[in-house]
Design a protein around this motif. Structure first.
Motif, PDB file in Angstrom:
ATOM      1  N   ARG A   3      80.952  17.768 -44.853  1.00 60.20           N
ATOM      2  CA  ARG A   3      80.070  17.900 -43.706  1.00 60.20           C
ATOM      3  C   ARG A   3      79.022  16.791 -43.698  1.00 60.20           C
ATOM      4  NH1 ARG A   3      81.349  20.593 -39.552  1.00 60.20           N
ATOM      5  NH2 ARG A   3      79.181  21.118 -39.073  1.00 60.20           N
ATOM      6  N   THR A   4      78.533  16.489 -42.511  1.00 57.46           N
ATOM      7  CA  THR A   4      77.426  15.548 -42.352  1.00 57.46           C
ATOM      8  C   THR A   4      76.208  16.314 -41.856  1.00 57.46           C
ATOM      9  OG1 THR A   4      78.853  13.652 -41.879  1.00 57.46           O
ATOM     10  CG2 THR A   4      76.570  13.521 -41.125  1.00 57.46           C
ATOM     11  N   PRO A 157      84.834  33.683 -51.216  1.00 52.33           N
ATOM     12  CA  PRO A 157      84.177  33.920 -52.509  1.00 52.33           C
ATOM     13  C   PRO A 157      84.628  32.958 -53.611  1.00 52.33           C
ATOM     14  CG  PRO A 157      84.970  35.978 -51.549  1.00 52.33           C
ATOM     15  CD  PRO A 157      85.553  34.874 -50.732  1.00 52.33           C
ATOM     16  N   LYS A 158      85.805  32.371 -53.440  1.00 48.25           N
ATOM     17  CA  LYS A 158      86.330  31.439 -54.446  1.00 48.25           C
ATOM     18  C   LYS A 158      86.031  29.989 -54.105  1.00 48.25           C
ATOM     19  CE  LYS A 158      90.116  34.594 -55.703  1.00 48.25           C
ATOM     20  NZ  LYS A 158      91.585  34.746 -55.828  1.00 48.25           N
ATOM     21  N   SER A 159      85.219  29.774 -53.103  1.00 45.57           N
ATOM     22  CA  SER A 159      84.935  28.418 -52.641  1.00 45.57           C
ATOM     23  C   SER A 159      84.304  27.570 -53.741  1.00 45.57           C
ATOM     24  CB  SER A 159      83.990  28.484 -51.441  1.00 45.57           C
ATOM     25  OG  SER A 159      83.542  27.201 -51.077  1.00 45.57           O
ATOM     26  N   SER A 160      84.742  26.333 -53.813  1.00 44.01           N
ATOM     27  CA  SER A 160      84.157  25.381 -54.762  1.00 44.01           C
ATOM     28  C   SER A 160      83.299  24.385 -53.999  1.00 44.01           C
ATOM     29  CB  SER A 160      85.261  24.643 -55.530  1.00 44.01           C
ATOM     30  OG  SER A 160      86.158  23.995 -54.634  1.00 44.01           O
ATOM     31  N   ALA A 161      82.463  23.665 -54.726  1.00 46.79           N
ATOM     32  CA  ALA A 161      81.514  22.739 -54.104  1.00 46.79           C
ATOM     33  C   ALA A 161      82.231  21.558 -53.463  1.00 46.79           C
ATOM     34  CB  ALA A 161      80.524  22.244 -55.145  1.00 46.79           C
ATOM     35  N   ARG A 162      81.739  21.159 -52.291  1.00 42.12           N
ATOM     36  CA  ARG A 162      82.231  19.983 -51.593  1.00 42.12           C
ATOM     37  C   ARG A 162      81.059  19.045 -51.337  1.00 42.12           C
ATOM     38  NH1 ARG A 162      85.379  21.223 -46.302  1.00 42.12           N
ATOM     39  NH2 ARG A 162      85.959  19.039 -46.634  1.00 42.12           N
ATOM     40  N   PRO A 163      81.250  17.741 -51.567  1.00 44.91           N
ATOM     41  CA  PRO A 163      80.148  16.804 -51.291  1.00 44.91           C
ATOM     42  C   PRO A 163      79.871  16.712 -49.792  1.00 44.91           C
ATOM     43  CG  PRO A 163      82.169  15.620 -51.825  1.00 44.91           C
ATOM     44  CD  PRO A 163      82.456  17.065 -52.082  1.00 44.91           C
ATOM     45  N   ALA A 164      78.626  16.441 -49.449  1.00 47.55           N
ATOM     46  CA  ALA A 164      78.243  16.311 -48.041  1.00 47.55           C
ATOM     47  C   ALA A 164      77.273  15.138 -47.888  1.00 47.55           C
ATOM     48  CB  ALA A 164      77.599  17.603 -47.542  1.00 47.55           C
ATOM     49  N   ASP A 165      77.244  14.573 -46.681  1.00 47.37           N
ATOM     50  CA  ASP A 165      76.330  13.464 -46.381  1.00 47.37           C
ATOM     51  C   ASP A 165      75.009  14.006 -45.862  1.00 47.37           C
ATOM     52  OD1 ASP A 165      78.167  11.507 -47.107  1.00 47.37           O
ATOM     53  OD2 ASP A 165      79.071  11.457 -45.111  1.00 47.37           O
TER      54      ASP A 165
END
Length: 430
Positions: A3-4, A157-165
């Protein structure tokens, strides 16, 4: 691709000005609006520490285990009440020393899931499948000012981290659209005799949930015409729509009646918003502000319960009024609720405590509303609800004047028409 986040420059300045003052960390909320392409952050506010936390967090060995999830979640609930339609708590920020930079992820992941669950529990509406369900965690190093931005899908609930701008922009919300309307409500909520074990608050929420479906299924008019929800806000094709509901009779042990004029307000970003975005924001503000006022009233009644009260008595209560306050450098205003015996100073202090931004009394915009809640208890009261509008001899009518404004003035006039349960919204052009 993550996401941005387009962020108001003043948010960056606010985060830079926060000093740890010997504490291990400072945390808070990020407030803004989601869209399909990007998210917008227009405000950050630190979570006020508990008095006992002020000492605990100064201990040199203090870790992020001291992050009080319950306290931070309650802050999110309180701030969520102060957000008009279109605005959400988008996530959390945390400022730590360099050595604690890697110690926060698990604690904050649990926190944003707990916050979202708690806020959803209080809402009369649900997110659609198409809406963005990612929430952001922003970490700021107190010494280097370096930031780390990650998101989690709070519906997984099992979501892992995602990088964002994370990108700053000056004057982000100075041209946002403001949608204003005053809705005259007259809501009758029967208290079913089959659910006497429920609390008054739970019974009322069940009744409001039924009313919310009528608002959700409403027909919205733009310049007196129904338009395609996927069109741009000021353009679109005509549609035909009609909604009816059937009548049901139930035996009641009492009832709650909500009546009065409610000031509603929503905000939409100015980057080619769609008709459906505007209508969704207005609908949700209508639902939020009515539900929040009821919840605040019940909280007040619990704190000031009168002993020896008879169940058969009919009681009238004044629902709290809505108060708006501007965000500096923005056309957006946040809100709070005020009982008649509360002073402007008390409301100002609550704004400052919850939002951590200076507020002047002269900036408070107190909506002129007269709203009452009548609660009565009686045996075997028959109630007719969800009436077809043709079946009503004197249908309930609700007048809505909904205007969309920008910083350059009035752009267009909007209205809502609900053809369900004997409630209709009529349009009056400027």
């Amino acid at each position: 691709m993550g996401r941005t986040y387009i962020v108001e420059e003043s948010v960056g300045q606010y985060l830079s000005n926060i000093s740890l003052q010997g504490k291990a960390f400072v945390s808070g909320l990020l407030i803004g609006q989601c869209s399909s392409q990007k998210d917008y952050v227009i405000l950050a506010t630190r979570t006020p520490p508990k008095e006992e936390q002020n000492e605990n967090l100064k201990h040199p060995k203090a870790k992020l285990d001291n992050l009080d999830e319950e306290w931070a979640t309650e802050h999110a609930n309180q701030v969520s009440r102060m957000l008009p339609g279109g605005l959400l708590v988008l996530g959390v920020f945390i400022i730590t020393t360099l050595e604690l930079a890697n110690d926060f992820q698990n604690a904050l992941r649990r926190l944003i899931f707990a916050m979202e669950k708690s806020m959803n529990r209080k809402r009369l509406w649900n997110f659609t499948e198409e809406e963005i369900s990612e929430r952001v965690i922003l970490h700021v190093c107190s010494s280097t000012k370096k930031i780390s931005c990650r998101t989690y899908d709070v519906h997984d609930p099992k979501s892992s981290a995602r990088p964002a701008d994370w990108k700053y922009q000056s004057g982000l919300s100075t041209s946002w659209l403001s949608l204003d309307c005053t809705i005259h409500i007259d809501i009758h909520i029967p208290l079913s005799s089959t659910s006497v074990s429920y609390t008054l608050e739970k019974n009322t929420k069940n009744g409001l949930t039924r009313w919310a479906k009528q608002i959700e299924n409403g027909v919205y008019l733009i310049n007196g015409q129904v338009k395609d929800e996927d069109c741009d806000l000021l353009e679109g094709q005509l549609l035909n729509s009609d909604h009816r509901s059937t009548a049901t009779v139930q035996i009641c042990s009492g009832s709650v009646n909500l009546k009065g004029s409610v000031k509603c307000r929503a905000y939409i970003h100015s980057n080619k918003p769609k008709v459906k975005d505007a209508m969704q924001a207005v609908k949700r503000d209508i639902l939020n502000t009515v539900a929040d006022r009821c919840e605040i009233l019940f909280e007040d009644l619990l704190l000031n319960e009168i002993p020896g009260k008879k169940d058969s008595e009919k009681e009238f209560y004044i629902l709290p009024h809505r108060v708006f306050v501007p965000i500096p450098g923005s056309t957006v205003k946040l809100c709070d609720y005020k009982f008649g015996d509360e002073s402007a100073e008390e409301i100002r202090d609550h704004f400052i405590e919850m939002l951590d931004h200076m507020v002047q009394i002269e900036d408070l915009e107190i909506a002129e509303e007269v709203n009452t809640a009548c609660m009565s208890s009686m045996n075997n009261e028959a109630s007719l609800e969800h009436k077809d509008d043709k079946q009503l001899e004197q249908p309930i009518k609700t007048t809505v004047m909904l205007k969309i404004r920008q910083n350059i003035g009035v752009i267009a006039a909007f209205a809502v028409a609900v053809l369900a349960a004997g409630i209709s919204f009529h349009y009056f052009s400027d």
